[in-house]
Design an enzyme around this catalytic site. Structure first.
Site, mmCIF file in Angstrom:
data_model
loop_
_atom_site.group_PDB
_atom_site.id
_atom_site.type_symbol
_atom_site.label_atom_id
_atom_site.label_comp_id
_atom_site.label_asym_id
_atom_site.label_seq_id
_atom_site.Cartn_x
_atom_site.Cartn_y
_atom_site.Cartn_z
ATOM 1 N N ASP A 42 0.862 -1.249 0.099
ATOM 2 C CA ASP A 42 0.061 0.021 0.015
ATOM 3 C C ASP A 42 0.986 1.219 -0.069
ATOM 4 O OD1 ASP A 42 -2.240 -1.819 0.263
ATOM 5 O OD2 ASP A 42 -2.128 -1.681 2.496
ATOM 6 N N HIS A 70 -4.736 -1.878 -5.593
ATOM 7 C CA HIS A 70 -4.101 -0.713 -6.146
ATOM 8 C C HIS A 70 -4.855 0.312 -6.606
ATOM 9 C CE1 HIS A 70 -0.488 -3.492 -7.008
ATOM 10 N NE2 HIS A 70 -0.874 -3.591 -5.640
HETATM 11 P P1 GDP Z 1 -0.914 0.148 -3.549
HETATM 12 O O1 GDP Z 1 -1.327 -1.084 -3.060
HETATM 13 O O2 GDP Z 1 0.786 0.397 -3.324
HETATM 14 O O3 GDP Z 1 -0.939 0.510 -4.928
HETATM 15 O O4 GDP Z 1 -1.360 1.594 -2.452
HETATM 16 P P2 GDP Z 1 -2.884 1.769 -2.377
HETATM 17 O O5 GDP Z 1 -3.594 1.931 -3.325
HETATM 18 O O6 GDP Z 1 -3.520 0.496 -1.520
HETATM 19 O O7 GDP Z 1 -2.861 2.742 -1.081
HETATM 20 C C1 GDP Z 1 -2.344 3.911 -1.348
HETATM 21 C C2 GDP Z 1 -3.318 5.088 -1.022
HETATM 22 O O8 GDP Z 1 -2.688 6.307 -0.954
HETATM 23 C C3 GDP Z 1 -4.360 5.128 -2.036
HETATM 24 O O9 GDP Z 1 -5.524 5.363 -1.501
HETATM 25 C C4 GDP Z 1 -3.771 6.334 -3.240
HETATM 26 O O10 GDP Z 1 -4.631 6.894 -3.628
HETATM 27 C C5 GDP Z 1 -3.244 7.220 -2.055
HETATM 28 N N1 GDP Z 1 -1.881 7.706 -2.375
HETATM 29 C C6 GDP Z 1 -0.935 7.298 -3.249
HETATM 30 N N2 GDP Z 1 -0.019 8.315 -3.078
HETATM 31 C C7 GDP Z 1 -0.364 9.431 -2.567
HETATM 32 C C8 GDP Z 1 0.440 10.685 -2.153
HETATM 33 O O11 GDP Z 1 1.344 11.160 -2.514
HETATM 34 N N3 GDP Z 1 -0.421 11.430 -1.321
HETATM 35 C C9 GDP Z 1 -1.661 10.894 -0.900
HETATM 36 N N4 GDP Z 1 -2.248 11.842 0.048
HETATM 37 N N5 GDP Z 1 -2.212 10.038 -1.025
HETATM 38 C C10 GDP Z 1 -1.640 9.123 -1.854
HETATM 39 P P1 IMO Z 2 -0.933 -4.358 -2.119
HETATM 40 O O1 IMO Z 2 -0.416 -4.846 -3.785
HETATM 41 C C1 IMO Z 2 -1.135 -4.893 2.203
HETATM 42 C C2 IMO Z 2 -0.677 -8.924 3.663
HETATM 43 C C3 IMO Z 2 -2.190 -9.103 4.278
HETATM 44 C C4 IMO Z 2 -1.858 -10.304 5.395
HETATM 45 C C5 IMO Z 2 -0.591 -11.073 4.949
HETATM 46 C C6 IMO Z 2 -1.219 -12.309 3.942
HETATM 47 O O2 IMO Z 2 -2.108 -3.625 -2.161
HETATM 48 O O3 IMO Z 2 0.149 -3.590 -1.495
HETATM 49 P P2 IMO Z 2 -2.648 -13.077 1.988
HETATM 50 O O4 IMO Z 2 -3.984 -12.822 1.768
HETATM 51 O O5 IMO Z 2 -1.744 -12.377 0.923
HETATM 52 O O6 IMO Z 2 -2.226 -14.529 2.334
HETATM 53 O O7 IMO Z 2 -2.423 -12.083 3.441
HETATM 54 O O8 IMO Z 2 -0.189 -10.119 3.645
HETATM 55 N N1 IMO Z 2 -1.287 -8.486 2.398
HETATM 56 C C7 IMO Z 2 -0.933 -6.903 1.989
HETATM 57 N N2 IMO Z 2 -0.821 -6.021 2.776
HETATM 58 N N3 IMO Z 2 -1.161 -4.837 0.684
HETATM 59 C C8 IMO Z 2 -0.938 -5.811 -0.086
HETATM 60 O O9 IMO Z 2 -1.145 -5.577 -1.341
HETATM 61 C C9 IMO Z 2 -1.194 -7.208 0.774
HETATM 62 N N4 IMO Z 2 -1.293 -8.045 0.013
HETATM 63 C C10 IMO Z 2 -1.203 -8.813 0.988
HETATM 64 O O10 IMO Z 2 -2.901 -8.251 4.964
HETATM 65 O O11 IMO Z 2 -1.189 -9.622 6.486
HETATM 66 MG MG MG Z 3 -2.858 -1.997 -1.814
#
Ligand code: GDP
Ligand code: IMO
Ligand code: MG
Length: 458
Positions: A42, A70
């Site tokens: 994340d 994502h």
């Molecule tokens: P990923 O799994 O790595 O793609 O990340 P996620 O989408 O799960 O979580 C990142 C969150 O942060 C999302 O809600 C994005 O819209 C938000 N985000 C990403 N970059 C930025 C940033 O530079 N600033 C802020 N405020 N939010 C961001």
């Molecule tokens: P993105 O791509 C955050 C974590 C789960 C759990 C552990 C195992 O959005 O960054 P699983 O279902 O994979 O067997 O869970 O891994 N986990 C993540 N945490 N972002 C993710 O993906 C994750 N994918 C798995 O929360 O702790």
């Molecule tokens: Mg994510």
């Protein structure tokens, strides 16, 4: 004899017209650009991929499944991707799901339909998506077994792993046990597929007696999915070989999950079941190592973790709450609150040792805008001694005493800033401090959710 005549002849690849052409030299060709999570997920990988996908030709996923979540924000519309490569919202992009990915077919179609309703970005997605025939299939019973395993862990060990319950552990177990089923099986002889599906389903029923599987009902649904997905299923190795060695192309790989969730290098056992570090790009797509070009690490300006496991810089206090609230730190896949803490340079150094990042994207700097001072974890002490490595053992990691450096905050909004020069002085110092400590240049800084909220440094 000349040295040329001593070298082995290149292998020949049938060209479909009864002739053979030599396989192209592995050292020339297009290189792939890789985007990887450097913490516990994340970090904002979706947003970085979206930015790079603006002029990309192909965007690939190489590992994980719909445990990933994502987010991409375009024109105030928030898309969320789980299995589909985020770059698919660029209508010129071809998306590819590699052999290392595990695919839950109902999840894939639901995700596409949900995002289709949000905006124009996904137009023609099914014509633009290719799927490796070697990718394993996640069945509903894998997901149900994930839930049962979590319940058993809770009962037997007193704590579970906090999985996403998307069937990730069970399906990679089936793959390793060599009883899994792949896309090539689904789209070939359906009778043979049905036979193997029944064997696997019955194995699961005997492992988990409470599991109810309507085998015939599942097969009817799977037959329908087989027809829908068949046009997308390709020989993944040949698809990638052609992409690497055809005309110049920009190929992106979108990592899912992150370094500290990697099955080998993460905080085991509180990890996912795939390799989320750079090796997963080669094995999950069939790419030779020399075809890997830039490797970008995505780093959140602080640290978050969703689920259970050690988290040395976690702040179970007002700071943690501030980061959680300001950062809207809620899991995209499960809706769980993310645990929050300060940036941890020890784990980032470790992620860099494994991945060899060529540059970093530092996201969510704007979330720190209200801090008067910012702490950064710079080293760990175990039993009073500073250690040079990242501990493998969870009990040892739980005992790590983090040594912090405190940097001054900037107490100024940065969300409208678009150049590095315009950032507050202390924000610049924070960025430069991270670069120097890690020895990796920071190429982008995120100051907001939207596509345009990204400062490019070089
Ligand atoms: P990923 O799994 O790595 O793609 O990340 P996620 O989408 O799960 O979580 C990142 C969150 O942060 C999302 O809600 C994005 O819209 C938000 N985000 C990403 N970059 C930025 C940033 O530079 N600033 C802020 N405020 N939010 C961001
Ligand atoms: P993105 O791509 C955050 C974590 C789960 C759990 C552990 C195992 O959005 O960054 P699983 O279902 O994979 O067997 O869970 O891994 N986990 C993540 N945490 N972002 C993710 O993906 C994750 N994918 C798995 O929360 O702790
Ligand atoms: Mg994510």
């Amino acid at each position: 004899m000349s040295s040329e005549s001593e070298s082995p002849l290149p292998p020949r690849i049938p060209n479909g017209e009864g002739c053979c052409s030599p396989a192209r030299s592995p050292v020339v060709g297009n290189k792939v650009t890789v985007v990887l999570g450097a913490q516990w997920g994340d970090e904002g990988k979706g947003k970085v991929v979206d930015l790079l996908a603006q002029d990309a030709d192909i965007v690939c996923r190489c590992q994980g499944g719909n445990n990933a979540g994502h987010t991409v924000v375009v024109d105030s519309v928030e898309y969320d991707f789980h299995l589909l490569p985020s770059g698919i919202i660029n209508p010129k992009v071809i998306a590819f799901i590699g052999n290392g990915v595990v695919i839950h077919l109902p999840g894939l179609f639901e995700e596409a339909e949900k995002n289709m309703k949000k905006g124009q970005g996904l137009a023609g997605w099914d014509k633009r998506l290719s799927i490796s025939d070697r990718a394993h299939i996640v069945f509903d019973f894998h997901q149900a077994a994930d839930g049962i395993q979590e319940q058993q862990r809770q009962e037997q060990v007193g704590k579970n792993l906090g999985t996403t319950k998307k069937g990730i552990g069970p399906v990679y177990s089936s793959k390793a046990a060599r009883s899994g089923l792949r896309m090539c099986d689904l789209v070939s002889d359906f009778n043979e597929f049905s036979h193997r599906f029944k064997v696997l389903a019955n194995q699961y029923k005997s492992m988990y007696p409470s599991l109810e599987i309507d085998i015939d009902g599942e097969l009817i649904k799977l037959k329908d999915y087989a027809n829908r997905v068949k046009p997308m299923v390709k020989d993944g190795v040949y698809f990638i070989h052609e992409a690497l060695h055809g005309p110049p192309k920009k190929i992106l790989v979108e990592g899912a999950n992150a370094a500290l969730l990697d099955i080998d290098f993460g905080t085991y056992p509180f990890v996912t079941s795939s390799n989320c570090t750079v090796g997963g790009v080669c094995t999950g797509l069939g790419i030779p190592p020399q075809s890997i070009g830039q490797v970008y690490g995505v780093v959140k300006a602080y640290t978050t973790r969703v689920g259970i496991g050690a988290f040395p810089t976690e702040q179970c206090n007002e700071t943690g709450e501030m980061l959680q609230t300001r950062g809207h730190e809620i899991g995209v896949t499960t809706g769980r609150k993310r645990r929050c803490g300060w940036l941890d340079l020890v784990l980032l150094r470790y992620a860099h040792m494994i991945n060899g990042f060529t540059a970093l994207a530092l996201t969510k700097l704007d979330i720190l805008d209200v801090c008067t001072e910012i702490k950064v974890g710079v080293s760990y002490k175990i039993d009073g001694k500073t250690i040079p490595h990242f501990p493998a053992n969870q009990e040892v990691l739980n005992r790590a005493e983090v040594q912090y450096e405190t940097l001054p905050g900037w107490n100024t909004g940065t969300s409208n800033v678009r150049t590095f020069e315009d950032l507050p002085e202390n924000a610049k110092k924070y960025v430069r401090f991270i670069e120097v400590e890690l020895g990796v240049p920071i190429k982008w800084i995120g100051v907001g959710k939207a596509r345009e909220s990204m400062i490019q440094l070089f």
